[in-house]
Design a protein around this motif. Structure first.
Motif, mmCIF file in Angstrom:
data_model
loop_
_atom_site.group_PDB
_atom_site.id
_atom_site.type_symbol
_atom_site.label_atom_id
_atom_site.label_comp_id
_atom_site.label_asym_id
_atom_site.label_seq_id
_atom_site.Cartn_x
_atom_site.Cartn_y
_atom_site.Cartn_z
ATOM 1 N N SER A 17 0.826 -1.201 0.000
ATOM 2 C CA SER A 17 0.000 0.000 0.000
ATOM 3 C C SER A 17 0.860 1.250 0.000
ATOM 4 N N ARG A 66 -9.636 -0.924 -4.872
ATOM 5 C CA ARG A 66 -8.262 -0.915 -4.381
ATOM 6 C C ARG A 66 -7.787 0.487 -3.987
ATOM 7 N N GLN A 81 -5.268 6.864 -1.588
ATOM 8 C CA GLN A 81 -4.847 5.677 -0.861
ATOM 9 C C GLN A 81 -4.873 4.501 -1.815
ATOM 10 N N ASN A 83 -4.157 0.522 -2.302
ATOM 11 C CA ASN A 83 -3.983 -0.764 -1.639
ATOM 12 C C ASN A 83 -3.867 -1.876 -2.662
#
Length: 115
Positions: A17, A66, A81, A83
């Motif tokens: 991440s 994601r 963000q 991930n």
């Protein structure tokens, strides 16, 4: 002049991440539609995600589930963000601040997903 500056890029392993930040100097940041785009070598610039002050975010199909885009109007910052990163996510990520018909781009930040 509106300044747009991305940060937070780097090298991450597949499945990892990373969170990107984009700071904007606009006096009325809340009116801008904030977006993230990316560009991999030899590919055209590709839309990733967008968000307004209100309403749901919009995502490219390739990153749905994601990536999460968010914004803090008090801080005049937008975040991405990321991930479960994949090698295909490797690209230079650009932040865009748009208030039609004007749009401003940052310099980009490199994200490399590799083991």
């Amino acid at each position: 002049q509106v300044q747009v500056v991305e940060s937070g890029g780097g090298l991450v392993q597949p499945g990892g991440s990373l969170t990107l930040s984009c700071g904007v100097t606009a006096s009325f940041f809340s009116v801008y539609v904030m977006s993230w785009y990316r560009q991999a070598p030899v590919n055209p610039r590709e839309f990733v995600a967008a968000i307004t002050t209100g309403g749901p975010a919009t995502y490219a199909e390739s990153v749905k589930g994601r990536f999460t885009i968010s914004r803090d109007n008090a801080k005049k910052t937008v975040y991405l963000q990321m991930n479960n990163l994949k090698s295909d996510d490797t690209a230079v990520y650009y932040c865009n601040a748009a208030w039609s018909p004007r749009a401003y781009w940052g310099q980009g930040t490199q994200v490399t997903v590799s083991s």
